[in-house]
Design a protein around this motif. Structure first.
Motif: not given
Length: 301
Positions: A6-13, A96-105, A119-121
């Motif tokens: 899953l990938y989500i992106e936005t621009s914040i001022a 439903l989710i057992a384990k996963g990893t992700g990041y914020w950039k 992130y993915d799981y």
């Protein structure tokens, strides 16, 4: 085939430090992120130990899914770019989710910040879990994350608190749902199922469409059902304005064809006025509502 991450992106001022605080402070994070009801940091045994935290998600009927996460790493670059990497897991059989990893950039871009997550799981419940995830859970997670990102964006840029955003969204959703039910009911019951309740007689009395009144009534009924479904699946400013315009025209048509109907109980005046008021309620909430479509859902370059 394994679903894509899953990938989500936005621009914040806004300033980097403010965005960092709203995303790294658990008390602030849990306010805008729909995925979590509560986030609590666990005490560190040593200063260099990764930050561990617990999270809870209430799913209704008193049921709570609990899990544990860990901030694996935080990377800072000379250009101001930041990356926060984490892992998470849940022992609860309800999850439903057992384990996963992700990041914020966090990527500075002039006066704004390009803020994105990936992130993915892994899922439990075997093949049933994989099917539920692919066709139901993962799409819901994408929308929940994208909605939350826009909620955060509005909080920083417009100072709209998440509580107000959620209240506005629920108010607009309730008003739209009521409108959709009314349109579908009006199209299905008096026009398709029970034409002898007065709708057909009113059309015949108008004398505007001699010989084809029943066919016209059926077409109008189908159109009203279609518009109700449009309200359900494509709500927005244009649809509410179309609703108001249509109701005004229908009221005018009833006044021209048979003014006596305005003396009946639940006549076009009272019903149309209530439906127009519901649309106005929905329109007034739009400036305060986050929208999942405002955040991009694609893999970053």
């Amino acid at each position: 085939m394994k679903p894509k991450p899953l990938y989500i992106e936005t621009s914040i001022a806004g300033p980097m430090d403010q965005l960092w605080e709203y995303t790294q402070n658990p008390a602030l994070h849990q306010e805008w992120d729909l995925r979590f009801s509560r986030i609590t940091y666990l005490p560190k045994e040593t200063a260099g130990q990764p930050q561990r935290f617990t999270y809870e998600t209430r799913i209704g009927f008193g049921l709570v899914i609990r899990g544990v996460g860990e901030s694996v790493a935080t990377k800072l670059k000379p250009n101001g770019e930041r990356t926060s990497v984490l892992s998470f897991y849940a022992d609860s059989p309800l999850s439903l989710i057992a384990k996963g990893t992700g990041y914020w950039k966090y990527i500075p871009q002039g006066a704004s910040i390009r803020f994105l997550t990936g992130y993915d799981y892994e899922v439990r419940w075997g093949m049933a879990g994989k099917l539920i995830d692919r066709f139901l859970f993962r799409p819901l997670m994408i929308r929940a994350t994208a909605w939350s990102f826009d909620c955060l964006k509005n909080q920083i840029e417009k100072e709209i608190h998440p509580r107000h955003a959620i209240r506005a969204s629920l108010t607009a959703a309730f008003a739209t749902l009521c409108l959709a039910i009314i349109w579908i009911y009006q199209g299905l019951v008096p026009k398709l199922l029970y034409t002898d309740t007065g709708e057909l007689a009113l059309l015949v009395k108008s004398g505007m469409l001699p010989g084809v009144e029943k066919q016209v009534l059926t077409g109008v009924g189908l159109a009203e059902i279609g518009f109700g479904l449009l309200l359900l699946f494509r709500p927005g400013k244009l649809v509410h304005l179309l609703n108001i315009g249509s109701l005004l025209l229908l009221g005018l048509g009833a006044a021209v064809s048979d003014p006596a109907v305005f003396a009946l109980p639940f006549n076009p005046f009272s019903l149309n006025l209530a439906m127009i008021a519901l649309s106005v309620m929905g329109l007034l909430q739009l400036p305060f509502m986050p929208h999942a479509s405002a955040s991009l859902t694609k893999a970053p370059q």
